[in-house]
Design an enzyme around this catalytic site. Structure first.
Site, mmCIF file in Angstrom:
data_model
loop_
_atom_site.group_PDB
_atom_site.id
_atom_site.type_symbol
_atom_site.label_atom_id
_atom_site.label_comp_id
_atom_site.label_asym_id
_atom_site.label_seq_id
_atom_site.Cartn_x
_atom_site.Cartn_y
_atom_site.Cartn_z
ATOM 1 N N HIS A 1 0.784 -1.183 -0.094
ATOM 2 C CA HIS A 1 0.115 -0.131 -0.107
ATOM 3 C C HIS A 1 0.921 1.199 0.147
ATOM 4 C CE1 HIS A 1 0.048 -0.145 4.693
ATOM 5 N NE2 HIS A 1 0.382 1.303 4.339
ATOM 6 N N ASP B 1 -0.058 -7.292 0.849
ATOM 7 C CA ASP B 1 0.402 -6.016 1.200
ATOM 8 C C ASP B 1 1.903 -5.935 1.501
ATOM 9 O OD1 ASP B 1 0.282 -3.252 1.746
ATOM 10 O OD2 ASP B 1 -1.034 -3.343 3.573
ATOM 11 N N SER C 1 4.295 2.390 8.138
ATOM 12 C CA SER C 1 4.044 1.251 7.162
ATOM 13 C C SER C 1 5.142 0.820 6.549
ATOM 14 C CB SER C 1 2.859 1.743 6.118
ATOM 15 O OG SER C 1 1.728 1.827 6.922
#
Lengths: 495, 506
Positions: free
Chosen positions: B93, B124, B203
């Site tokens: 992402h 992901d 992230s």
């Protein structure tokens, strides 16, 4: 509840009502408006062994015959006790429901005590309304205060009332006064001739709906063992775009709508076909949006000609000549009107029609028939809360279009017991088969479950889940569920 | 009467002495922090800094509701880390819909351009690489550890909330479970819940324990504060192994629905011996690995020799149990799945190869690709997918909602021969379509009487139509939509110009 329904049904059969109508003005001192107070107790559609808190509903009633009172159906739906009070009197009289029309939203009550009629002057509704004109709304809040408010009648059209199934005439009204829309009588301001009953009013928009006098008469005069209104049995779509008109072979520019849905076992089912173009009803041309020109009231939707239309020599119990275009060829057919085919409804919607929700418990698992009322019990956000499959079925498959009479049965919930632990998470799943058979409705399910000779009852759900019980196990689990969850009995189906 | 000032003075002295002690500890820590070894991380912060990368991404996503328009160009930051062979591991992402990616390590002054080597939206994760070799000067590459134990401390490293300085936050492993990954919204794999905040920018950052990477930080809890999730190493190694042959194939799916076998009557009806545990199959989905090998009513006893419990779990390690699907999740396309099962009262051994389930691609959030569409008479047709459904709901559409939602959610079960649902979800107004609102928000079923199974088929039928009129039928609607072909083609040209469409079909 059962007793109430039985008494209502008995009333339908044994009471005879004969009301003659001749339009007459109401006198200044005539006493014809009463207050109706009803205690109602609605069933719980998710758990039909439970009932909601009793509540009181108030409305106005109009005396239309000897001890007969016309009021709104909403007032007396699921009534447990209905009382009537007349102007200038402190006494409450008990009233019984004589008949009710779910599509029109009106009910007729009778007071048994003879003395009730003393001092009351029944009013008579005519067969014509005055448009556009000003009217007076008559109401009284306390036993000795009569009030008059101004109203304007705007236009006559047809639509479904309070989510009824049949489109019926209504008059759109406007008023600057605050009105309730609970059965107030409206009379013409000048002639004082009764125009109709106000059954809906929205303060924020200053508009409401009046049931016109001629439709009230249709309700009052209909045979009480029959339905008061017929249903045309089809739905239509406008035919306004040039491509479609040309495709269906419509040459004249000013007429024709498309037959879009046909209700099985209805007036239309053997006569009309999908994609027929309806050109004329009787002598009236139907425009591409579905309106015809009424000689007195102007443009009205074509449903008027089928569901009302007595003033034009059409309507109930009449054969209506239709001109249609089928495969680009003109055909003339005689259309015989029938009552609304209740069996065509797969998933009941809108008005509850005084329906008693039914349930059947098998092994502590509750089965019901899907209805919109079941779904709306999940609160304001019901569309987001309920299963998407049920929502989809309710939105698109309300009518048995295949012609087969079949309801959607669902496993609504599991009453958690140690014996049905394997199934505790199941809810809102559609039932597919029981012991290999597809039950048509909840009664059929009951019959299959009780009459089956198999040692097991195998319930197959739409998502592939299997629920299996031994016959004795069902009885024991039901007994346990009845005891633990305070449920009166394992089903509420009449034997 | 007591002197109330006396206890207060005592408390104040106590506080001062405590404060001094704490200050001393802190000041000594900050003096030596640069070179000290973090106990849990097991390596110096300097070493960590050499391996962790700040990633800046300029992206442009497509708008599924207006697929002919280009979207906004936006920028965001994330974290990555070096894992060997000059590869940078991060979340998918972070780099989805990227037009340009650049990165910088600690003490570097230049931003280096990166390229995406592999991207796996189903778990992901993504692997990036710097175009310039100098990016890797004086760097460090992490190695991977095992799945951390419950209750053990863990360090999350990254560049959260856009800061340019590295951040380390410590948390405790609070739960290990299968959960849906928010990036694709469909795939469910193992996740590790950590009671540490994971913020935007974190992230793709490493979660470290004993000097090794035990996970990648990827999402935060929507409810509950200070709860973050990391992708564990079994998912990471699955991704890395899948990519070894130069192509990422993606996760395999068994494609079955099951129910528990707690019910004694159900077991008796299905002739299941008392000692057998396992779960009953209720539904076998089209396109899953189990199609043709497993059948509704089968009781799955074991997978690859591991006994399946009545609730569908297998013993994962000595401490916990996980859903048996987790065993399939760890396999690659072509690998054998072995089941012991009871079918019609008989014990059988069934084995078949694991495979991807293409139907799930329609249910995932999609990235890095334009949305195919077709505009005919100003009516916009598109295959229904998650992105369109979400965009459609965002613009306040409700009519037709239940048909779209029901069919989307039950995609593999109800679409027997259909590859996709083609929906008419909006129109570009033009006189030719002014009376056609009735058909908006409906699913196309037929064109000129022929069933369609995808958008291309619909386009082909419409473009090859020789008749004067075109009939488009919709599910649950008894009447078709009628268009005059010649007039439609003329209108299409006007619509193309009026709405600045470069292409009317894409």
């Amino acid at each position: 509840m059962k007793n109430i329904l039985t008494s209502v049904l008995l009333s339908f059969f044994f009471l005879s009502v004969e009301i003659h109508s001749k339009s007459q003005p109401v006198g200044k001192d005539d006493n014809f408006i009463v207050q109706v107070k009803s205690t109602v107790q609605y069933p719980n559609f998710i758990q039909p062994w439970r009932f909601k808190n009793p509540e009181t509903r108030h409305s106005y009633g109009v005396v239309v015959g000897e001890n007969l009172i016309l009021t709104t159906a909403q007032t007396v739906y699921y009534q447990t006790n209905t009382e009537v009070q007349k102007f200038g009197s402190l006494k409450n009289y008990t009233a019984k429901l004589v008949k009710i029309d779910h599509d029109l939203g009106l009910a007729l009550l009778r007071v048994e005590e003879k003395e009730f009629g003393t001092g009351l002057t029944p009013i008579q509704f005519g067969s014509e309304i005055f448009l556009a004109s000003t009217g007076t709304v008559l109401e009284y809040k306390e036993f000795r205060n009569l009030s008059e408010k101004k109203i304007r009648t705007i236009k006559l059209d047809v639509d479904t009332y309070a989510n009824g199934y049949i489109e019926l005439p209504y008059v759109e009204v406007q008023s600057d006064d605050k009105l309730e829309g609970i059965g107030e009588l409206i009379v013409d301001e000048v002639s004082k001739i009764p125009q109709g009953l106000l059954i809906y009013f929205k303060d924020s928009q200053n508009t409401g709906k009046m049931v016109p006098n001629f439709t009230i008469n249709q309700f009052l005069n209909c045979n009480i063992t029959k339905k008061c209104f017929s249903y045309k049995g089809f739905r239509f779509r406008p035919l306004t775009d040039a491509s479609s008109r040309s495709f269906y072979g419509v040459r004249k520019e000013n007429s024709g709508v498309l037959i879009a849905e046909i209700y099985p076992e209805s007036s239309a089912s053997s006569l009309l076909k999908l994609e027929d173009v309806l050109l004329e009803v009787g002598p009236y041309k139907i425009d591409p949006k579905g309106y015809f020109e009424h000689p007195k009231y102007g443009k009205i939707l074509l449903s008027y000609l089928f569901h009302s239309g007595e003033d034009l020599g059409l309507g109930k119990d009449k054969k209506i000549p239709l001109k249609i275009l089928r495969n680009s060829k003109i055909m003339n057919i005689d259309f015989e009107m029938k009552a609304f085919p209740e069996t065509a409804v797969k998933i009941p919607f809108g008005n509850t029609r005084y329906r008693k929700p039914e349930y059947l418990m098998l092994g502590g698992i509750v089965f019901l028939e899907l209805s919109e009322h079941y779904l709306t019990e999940f609160g304001n956000q019901w569309r987001t809360r309920v299963s998407k499959q049920l929502l989809y079925l309710n939105d698109y498959h309300r009518i048995n279009n295949t012609g087969e009479t079949k309801k959607v049965i669902l496993l609504s919930q599991v009453l958690p017991l140690p014996g049905n632990q394997a199934y505790h998470s199941l809810q809102q799943v559609v039932l597919k088969k029981v012991n290999g058979k597809e039950p048509k409705d909840i009664r059929d399910l009951f019959q299959i479950a009780t009459e089956s000779e198999d040692p097991f009852l195998v319930i197959e759900l739409d998502d592939g889940t299997q629920v299996v019980f031994e016959k004795e196990e069902i009885t024991n689990l039901n007994k346990e569920a009845i005891k633990v969850f305070h449920i009166p009995k394992s089903h509420n189906l009449s034997e | 009467m007591l002197n109330s000032n006396k206890p207060m003075a005592l408390q104040w002295r106590k506080f001062l002495s405590c404060f001094t002690l704490v200050s001393l500890i802190f000041s000594s820590y900050s003096l030596f922090a640069e070179t000290s070894v973090l106990t849990e991380t097991g390596m110096s912060i300097e070493t960590i800094k050499k391996a962790v990368v700040q990633i800046k991404v300029y992206s442009q996503s497509n708008d599924p509701y207006s697929p002919w328009l280009s979207g906004n160009v936006t920028s965001a930051t994330g974290t990555g880390f070096l894992i060997g062979k000059n590869r940078i591991l991060t979340n998918a992402h972070v780099v989805s819909n990227a037009k340009f990616i650049e990165a910088q390590r600690n003490k570097q002054t230049e931003w280096y351009e990166l390229k995406t080597v592999y991207i796996a939206h189903d778990c992901d994760l993504a692997i990036l690489e710097a175009k310039s070799g100098s990016f890797y000067d004086d760097s460090y590459e992490f190695s991977f550890g095992d799945i951390p134990e419950l209750g053990t401390p863990i360090d999350i490293v990254g560049y959260p909330i856009g800061g340019s300085k590295i951040s380390i936050s410590r948390g405790i492993v609070s739960r290990i479970e299968q959960s849906t990954y928010a990036h694709s919204q469909v795939d469910s794999h193992l996740v590790i819940q950590v009671d540490a905040a994971i913020n935007p920018g974190n992230s793709g950052g490493p979660a470290l324990q004993n000097g090794k990477v035990v996970g990648v930080a990827f999402q935060a809890a929507t409810k509950g504060e200070n709860i973050g999730y990391i992708i564990p190493t079994n998912v990471i190694s699955h991704f890395l192994k899948d990519s070894e042959d130069g192509k990422y194939d993606g996760y395999v799916e068994l494609g079955v629905h099951v129910q528990s076998s707690y019910s004694l009557s159900h077991r008796k009806f299905r002739k299941i011996p008392d000692d057998a545990e396992g779960v009953f199959i209720t539904n076998v989905l089209r396109g899953g690995a189990g199609e043709g090998f497993l059948f509704p009513g089968d009781l799955l006893l074991s997978i690859d020799g591991m006994p399946i419990g009545k609730n569908g779990t297998v013993a994962y390690n000595s401490e916990s149990r996980v859903d048996f699907i987790e065993i399939v999740d760890n396999k690659f396309a072509g690998e054998e799945i072995k089941f012991e099962l009871i079918r019609d009262g008989k014990r059988l051994n069934v084995s078949f190869p694991a495979k991807r389930m293409e139907d799930l691609d329609y249910m995932r959030s999609s990235y890095d690709r334009p949305y195919p569409y077709f505009i005919f008479a100003g009516l916009v047709f598109q295959p229904l997918n998650r992105d369109l459904l979400e965009a459609w709901a965002r613009v306040g559409q409700t009519q037709g909602g239940s048909q779209f939602l029901y069919r989307f959610q039950n995609f593999p079960e109800i679409k027997e021969n259909q590859k996709e649902d083609v929906v008419l979800y909006r129109k570009l107004s033009h006189p030719i379509n002014s009376a056609l609102d009735y058909y908006i928000n409906m699913t196309v079923s037929e064109v000129n009487g022929k069933k369609i199974s995808n958008l291309n088929e619909m386009i082909r039928l419409l473009q090859n139509s020789k008749s004067k009129y075109v009939r488009i039928s919709f599910l649950d609607l008894p009447l078709p939509l009628i268009l005059n072909l010649e007039e439609t083609l003329k209108a299409d040209e006007e619509i193309r110009q009026a709405y600045n469409l470069t292409e009317i079909n894409k």
